[in-house]
Design an enzyme around this catalytic site. Structure first.
Site, PDB file in Angstrom:
ATOM      1  N   GLU A   1      -3.257  -4.145  -2.300  1.00  0.00           N
ATOM      2  CA  GLU A   1      -3.264  -5.036  -1.141  1.00  0.00           C
ATOM      3  C   GLU A   1      -1.882  -5.610  -0.863  1.00  0.00           C
ATOM      4  OE1 GLU A   1      -4.329  -7.650   2.074  1.00  0.00           O
ATOM      5  OE2 GLU A   1      -3.134  -8.110   0.334  1.00  0.00           O
TER       6      GLU A   1
ATOM      7  N   THR B   1       0.852  -1.189   0.000  1.00  0.00           N
ATOM      8  CA  THR B   1       0.000   0.000   0.000  1.00  0.00           C
ATOM      9  C   THR B   1       0.886   1.235   0.000  1.00  0.00           C
ATOM     10  OG1 THR B   1      -1.644  -1.249   1.259  1.00  0.00           O
ATOM     11  CG2 THR B   1      -1.894   1.127   1.310  1.00  0.00           C
TER      12      THR B   1
ATOM     13  N   SER C   1      -7.665  -1.508   6.923  1.00  0.00           N
ATOM     14  CA  SER C   1      -6.959  -0.735   7.940  1.00  0.00           C
ATOM     15  C   SER C   1      -6.600   0.662   7.443  1.00  0.00           C
ATOM     16  CB  SER C   1      -5.683  -1.471   8.371  1.00  0.00           C
ATOM     17  OG  SER C   1      -5.990  -2.657   9.050  1.00  0.00           O
TER      18      SER C   1
ATOM     19  N   THR D   1      -4.011   1.248  -2.645  1.00  0.00           N
ATOM     20  CA  THR D   1      -3.406  -0.075  -2.509  1.00  0.00           C
ATOM     21  C   THR D   1      -3.818  -1.044  -3.612  1.00  0.00           C
ATOM     22  OG1 THR D   1      -3.116  -1.901  -0.931  1.00  0.00           O
ATOM     23  CG2 THR D   1      -5.304  -0.951  -1.088  1.00  0.00           C
TER      24      THR D   1
ATOM     25  N   ASP E   1      -8.592  -9.674   1.914  1.00  0.00           N
ATOM     26  CA  ASP E   1      -8.800  -8.842   3.101  1.00  0.00           C
ATOM     27  C   ASP E   1     -10.086  -9.210   3.826  1.00  0.00           C
ATOM     28  OD1 ASP E   1      -6.491  -7.431   3.142  1.00  0.00           O
ATOM     29  OD2 ASP E   1      -7.341  -5.502   2.592  1.00  0.00           O
TER      30      ASP E   1
END
Length: 583
Positions: free
Chosen positions: A419, A399, A465, A417, A439
């Protein structure tokens, strides 16, 4: 990836005592064994600033600002370049969260460009024939790991609402660099040649990153990507529909359907994608208002942690005090216990945002923040919380983050991102596809049948997050600071450290982002051992904070703050290759 630290940072040897806010009289003071941070960048506010993880992206953003573009215009150009020169971290095939401050109205808007699960996805998507979760790498490398990308659609919506320049003018830098070639940076070269990233050995990545002589690209080599140049030309001419309809969309669908575990994405999934936008989630803290994206971003957890730390004396301490770091670690453990339990896509699950941030609940949870670490804290029971199962989400950290302040005072703080490193290693039309579906929690239910808040469902957005931050003066509503970081699950810890560093410990932005990172989640601790130094490690271990020799935490913090007289001060994480630069 969170556990890769810049060799240039590790090579610096000088031990320094950082300038800090006054430390409590009874506090222990242990100098950190870290290099002196580079000086913070400064710029008059009228001329704007960009902080990003690659200098070429910063140049693209500044070029747009010089031409009279807005912060959102610059964000489009920055993302287009980052997707080319930092493809391990973000790209056209990924997703993003943006918070935007409108200097004219004082409003902070949260834009959600998170990927969505294909309509065909279900809770058993990552379960094997035996009903058990697949090995994480197996899921990551499969076609099932790719969600419908959202970054381009989100940027297009924000640019339509807040842009000043023509959309087609924002891709010049990316097109030129892709067609003429760009110099491979040391960080990208490290990822290309990494034995720890299976995506780098995937067929598409091998083909792209192998020179005609059969050798992999190294730092200093010039890499061309004519397919990417053609893609951004089409985006410039046709707008976001170039990605979501037509031949590029077909190429995405075809690629995710290949392999042993094909994905279920369709052209209809791509055409149906819609970004979200809403008022940002803002809460008072000290004399500020802290604004983050709404769930399924985990920004609510950052707000909770800051509120809990208000019940401690961390602000009277500083980064040379092991008690201060212990308090930070303990707050993180409580923050993650609640985040992991409750945060998911609010279109599918109830996220008890108000309950998590209720002052009485925060005060009760803050009692778990002690100066000596013990057993992991349990999750709490805030008002409005549903019954949900334990979470089994893994979240690597491929990211990046950037901040833009334009000449009118408008601000973008954006975390973006694919990921994991190079997403799932699959490419179409010059860019990597994301592996964002990993995720989700691979295990959709608890043993008693209670569903995980972050279980897979068709059309659902996985928990993230990513939590870009914008801070305002609570009294005037004026912009004060913006920051954010990559790092998977550790993003919340990195952002929390930076906010505490600047606003509790009195550091400048560069010092704060350069501080050692400390990540505490459940019974696991990790930190920048070399930057803490042996004395601090010993003191932390004595308090139960088990950071071990050899551990590293590769954040990518970028931040900008307004100082006295309207001067912009920026900081760029030395663990990556970025800069903060003003006009």
């Amino acid at each position: 990836m969170r556990r890769i630290l810049s060799p240039s940072l590790l090579a610096l040897a000088a031990c320094v005592q950082l300038a800090v806010a006054p430390v409590a009289a009874q506090a222990e003071s242990i100098p950190l064994a870290m290099p002196k941070p580079r000086p913070a960048a400064h710029s008059p506010i009228a001329k704007g600033m960009v902080a990003a993880a690659n200098p070429l992206a910063v140049q693209a953003g500044l070029r747009v600002l010089r031409e009279g573009g807005s912060a959102v215009d610059a964000a489009v150009a920055i993302q287009a370049v980052l997707g080319l020169v930092e493809p391990q971290s973000s790209g056209l095939g990924g997703g993003a969260f943006m918070v935007f401050y409108d200097a004219k109205t004082g409003k902070v808007t949260a834009y959600d460009g998170r990927e969505t699960a294909p309509a065909a996805a279900g809770p058993d998507m990552f379960l094997g024939p035996d009903g058990k979760p697949l090995p994480f790498i197996t899921g990551l490398m499969s076609g099932r790991s790719t969600g419908v990308p959202g970054a381009v659609a989100m940027l297009a919506q924000a640019q339509k609402e807040h842009g000043k320049l023509a959309w087609k003018s924002l891709f010049k830098d990316a097109e030129t660099l892709a067609a003429d070639g760009f110099v491979v940076s040391p960080r990208l070269a490290g990822m290309i040649n990494s034995a720890r990233a299976p995506q780098a050995s995937a067929p598409d990545a091998v083909k792209y990153f192998t020179k005609p002589d059969g050798q992999r690209y190294q730092a200093g080599d010039v890499l061309k990507n004519p397919a990417y140049a053609e893609t951004v030309r089409r985006l410039a001419a046709e707008g976001p529909s170039a990605l979501y309809e037509g031949p590029i969309a077909q190429a995405i669908v075809d690629r995710v359907h290949q392999g042993d575990l094909p994905g279920g994405m369709t052209l209809a999934d791509l055409k149906a994608y819609k970004p979200r936008s809403a008022d940002a989630l803002c809460r008072p803290w000290k004399v500020y208002a802290v604004c983050v994206p709404n769930p399924q971003s985990s920004g609510v957890a950052l707000l909770q942690a800051l509120a809990m730390l208000e019940h401690t004396d961390i602000a009277k301490r500083g980064p040379t005090d092991p008690v201060a770091w212990t308090l930070l670690a303990q707050a993180e453990r409580v923050m993650y216990a609640d985040r992991d339990r409750y945060v998911g896509d609010p279109s599918f699950v109830t996220v008890p945002v108000q309950g998590l941030l209720d002052p009485k609940y925060v005060a009760e949870r803050a009692k778990l923040i002690t100066t000596t670490a013990g057993d992991p804290p349990p999750f709490g029971h805030p008002a409005g919380a549903p019954k949900v199962g334990v979470d089994a989400t893994k979240e690597p950290g491929g990211t990046t983050h950037f901040v833009v302040v334009d000449t009118k005072g408008n601000v973008v703080s954006m975390t973006t991102t694919v990921e994991s490193i190079f997403g799932n290693g699959r490419m179409v039309n010059g860019f990597f596809l994301n592996n964002q579906m990993t995720d989700f929690s691979f295990s959709p239910t608890e043993k008693d049948g209670a569903p995980a808040a972050n279980a897979v469902a068709g059309g659902k957005r996985p928990r993230s997050s990513m939590s870009p931050v914008i801070m305002l003066d609570k009294k005037t509503g004026k912009f004060v600071a913006a920051l954010g970081s990559p790092g998977g699950n550790a993003i919340l810890s990195y952002n929390l450290k930076a906010v505490v560093g600047v606003f509790d410990w009195g550091l400048n932005m560069q010092q704060a982002v350069s501080l050692p990172n400390l990540v505490a989640r459940g019974d696991a601790y990790s930190g920048d051992a070399d930057l803490f130094g042996p004395a601090m490690l010993s003191a932390l271990n004595a308090r139960g904070v088990g950071v071990k020799t050899g551990q590293i935490e590769g954040s990518g913090l970028q931040g900008v703050i307004v100082r006295k007289g309207g001067v912009l001060e920026g900081g760029a994480d030395p663990r990556r290759e970025g800069v903060a630069k003003g006009l």
